[in-house]
Write an enzyme that holds these catalytic residues in place. Structure first.
Site, mmCIF file in Angstrom:
data_model
loop_
_atom_site.group_PDB
_atom_site.id
_atom_site.type_symbol
_atom_site.label_atom_id
_atom_site.label_comp_id
_atom_site.label_asym_id
_atom_site.label_seq_id
_atom_site.Cartn_x
_atom_site.Cartn_y
_atom_site.Cartn_z
ATOM 1 N N GLU A 30 -82.488 14.442 1.534
ATOM 2 C CA GLU A 30 -81.685 14.816 2.708
ATOM 3 C C GLU A 30 -82.613 15.856 3.574
ATOM 4 O O GLU A 30 -83.044 16.816 3.021
ATOM 5 C CB GLU A 30 -80.551 15.223 2.365
ATOM 6 C CG GLU A 30 -79.700 15.787 3.557
ATOM 7 C CD GLU A 30 -78.518 16.341 3.198
ATOM 8 O OE1 GLU A 30 -77.305 16.649 3.859
ATOM 9 O OE2 GLU A 30 -78.100 16.858 1.928
ATOM 10 N N LYS A 47 -74.560 10.739 8.434
ATOM 11 C CA LYS A 47 -73.734 11.441 7.213
ATOM 12 C C LYS A 47 -72.007 11.264 7.701
ATOM 13 O O LYS A 47 -72.010 11.943 8.701
ATOM 14 C CB LYS A 47 -74.277 12.786 6.830
ATOM 15 C CG LYS A 47 -73.577 13.341 5.857
ATOM 16 C CD LYS A 47 -74.280 14.870 5.391
ATOM 17 C CE LYS A 47 -73.580 15.559 4.267
ATOM 18 N NZ LYS A 47 -74.239 16.635 4.023
ATOM 19 N N CYS A 85 -75.635 13.052 0.641
ATOM 20 C CA CYS A 85 -75.163 14.484 -0.048
ATOM 21 C C CYS A 85 -73.545 14.187 -0.221
ATOM 22 O O CYS A 85 -72.872 13.582 -1.088
ATOM 23 C CB CYS A 85 -75.638 15.617 0.686
ATOM 24 S SG CYS A 85 -75.671 17.178 -0.426
#
Length: 585
Positions: free
Chosen positions: A45, A116, A149
């Site tokens: 990331e 995300k 994440c």
């Protein structure tokens, strides 16, 4: 066409404000992995820039469009080696909105991207929540999904892409605050029966210590390749047949889902102050918060109901005497036994549960006991919640294994009961293999989920320890129970989870019963795990609150549950929410 492909996870320590240095180092590591034979290479990331940006102004010089100059450089490498590369980077769109993005790049260029969807602490200061949903991208080496994440804290994200037939989830992260490979990573691969390639950064950035532990996780939850700390890459084989089987503990879990029971997944009950919400419109408020002691009792049920009843009585007395337990949870079919339980099915209420009611009244405790229940012509795999006041609730298992379908009918209702211990939701064994089940009970405001189980498959693995340093009290040493799937169930739903499993190693039942706390990242953990023998383990369950109208206890505040993005979860409950892997066999 080959069904086995070599894949690589890249681990790297980017440096803020040195974008060119970061990209050059990533290209070097990807080149090495591709030269070693990797067809799919996953990088961390925000690997091109570093992660801990303060605001839009600070990150502005480093954002890029997708496609753009950076993706062009990785596309050239992908063309050279006929491979696929996942890159994490800050993206800017045509409206000057910034996103924390992952992009899949192949020989032909950009194949697709993910923004995300569930932001963490850093990026809400500069980026928007992702607006592309959760996609699966078709490639010649398999069906690839991207998550970033914090996304994977939420059971819904990995489930959505798995239902679309993902062979592999490429999870890029800047994971911190625990020893890795993180239990969440393992559970998402395990419960969805697919590969998960984890690329995590390592090192220190703006006082934040990142955990490393990049790995490839197989569909059965085993670690196929691992890097502890430092820059580098690790290789493993990805077998498409193993992923497309979609088996968990030998069960075809996706065909056993009950989407008709999952409508509650689209609700968002914790977006408003739950101490007010749960008592609106005449609804019953939560039970008054208190500190209680909850025990799990692991045992090996026999084919003799009276013998089982005697053993339950003995263990309940032990838990009350030694652990001062307020609630004792027993395994699945603890009363009826595991061999042909339908032959010993009992009516409920009936003589056997009457005896348990007397025991609960005498000890002044609550009991949860698994039983084969006869109701007219139907037999159910059930669990009874019994308290000093008598029979409180009966739950009938909603998700049956293949073997159970030969003798039992599935239940069709979730059961939640308010007691002096707190709001309790009930599950039985295989139910807990389905992340949707625990989530529904959490959304109903449960403080505690109890699971009476008879599970054979491996659901816990140890950790040998990590060389990555962490601040006290985050552990780094060896841990016999580093990954316990039902600890993850507790943390992801911000509930206490009392899991009582059959202990009969000779017949494959490992026990590993435990009471697990509501915060995965709290150390030392609030939990108790039973020893490798018949007996009990007791932990404190705390639902108390400071003197305020707002929830101050994580089990009632439910931070993770409150951060869900349910508007994007519709695919979990649609009639077509079967799974598509069978189309790609």
């Amino acid at each position: 066409m080959s069904r086995v492909h070599k894949v690589a996870t890249v681990q790297f320590e980017p440096t803020m404000f040195e974008k060119e240095r970061n990209i050059a180092r990533l290209l070097e590591l990807c080149e090495a992995a591709a030269t070693a034979g990797a067809r799919l290479i996953v990088t961390p990331e925000m690997g091109t820039t570093g992660y801990c940006w303060f605001d839009r102004a600070e990150v502005a010089p480093f954002v890029e469009t997708i496609p753009g100059p950076t993706t062009d450089r990785f596309a050239a490498l992908a063309r050279k080696h006929d491979c696929y590369i996942v890159v994490g980077m800050p993206e800017v769109d045509s409206d000057s909105i910034y996103f924390n993005s992952a992009v899949l790049i192949g020989p032909e260029g950009v194949i697709g991207q993910h923004r995300k969807t569930h932001p963490y602490i850093a990026e809400p200061k500069w980026s928007a929540a992702g607006d592309l949903g959760h996609q699966v991208l078709d490639t010649p080496i398999g069906r690839i999904a991207l998550l970033i994440c914090m996304d994977i804290h939420f059971v819904e994200t990995a489930r959505l892409v798995a239902l679309q037939g993902a062979d592999v989830i490429c999870h890029i992260s800047n994971w911190l605050a625990e020893r890795t490979p993180a239990p969440y990573w393992i559970s998402r691969a395990f419960e969805n029966g697919c590969y998960l390639i984890e690329s995590n950064r390592w090192g220190l950035e703006r006082t934040v210590q990142f955990s490393g532990g990049s790995c490839v996780i197989a569909p059965d939850g085993t670690i196929a390749a691992l890097i502890d700390g430092g820059d580098g890459f690790a290789l493993a084989d990805m077998d498409l047949d193993a992923s497309r089987a979609r088996r968990v503990g030998g069960e075809a879990v996706f065909s056993q889902r009950r989407p008709e029971l999952y409508a509650g997944l689209l609700s968002d009950t914790f977006s408003w102050n739950p101490r007010d919400f749960f008592k609106l419109y005449g609804h019953k408020p939560w039970p008054t918060g208190r500190t209680s002691r909850v025990a799990v009792a692991q045992m090996s049920p026999s084919d003799d109901v009276e013998a089982n009843l005697a053993r339950i009585t003995s263990l309940a007395r032990q838990a009350e005497l030694e652990g001062k337990a307020d609630l004792v949870v027993f395994p699945e079919l603890a009363l009826s036994g595991l061999n042909n339980p339908g032959a010993r099915a009992q009516t409920v209420p009936g003589p056997v549960t009457d005896q348990l009611c007397r025991l609960a009244a005498q000890l002044k405790v609550y009991l949860v006991v698994g039983i084969a229940e006869r109701n007219g012509d139907a037999i159910y795999n059930s669990a009874c919640l019994i308290g000093p006041e008598g029979l409180v609730a009966i739950y009938r298992k909603t998700h049956l294994t293949e073997s159970e379908r030969a003798w039992a009918r599935h239940g069709d209702d979730w059961v939640v009961a308010d007691t002096s211990v707190g709001r309790i939701g009930l599950l039985i064994g295989h139910d807990a293999s389905f992340p949707e089940a625990g989530r529904i009970l959490a959304l109903k405001g449960c403080d505690l989920i109890v699971c009476a189980a008879a599970i054979k498959e491996r659901f816990s693995t140890p950790h040998v320890g990590s060389l990555v340093s962490q601040n006290y009290p985050i552990p780094t040493g060896a841990d016999l129970y580093h990954w316990h799937h039902f600890r993850v169930r507790a943390g992801e739903n911000n509930v206490f989870f009392a899991f009582s499993n059959v202990f009969d190693p000779g017949n494959g039942y490992p026990g590993l019963s435990g009471v697990f706390g509501p915060d995965t990242f709290e150390f030392p953990r609030r939990e108790a795990i039973a020893a490798d023998t018949e007996g009990t383990a007791t932990a404190v369950v705390d639902t108390t609150n400071l003197n305020t109208v707002y929830p101050t206890n994580v089990v009632r505040r439910k931070d993770l549950v409150a951060m869900r993005m349910p508007h994007s979860y519709r695919g979990l409950i649609t009639k077509a929410a079967g799974w598509h892997a069978r189309e790609h066999r």
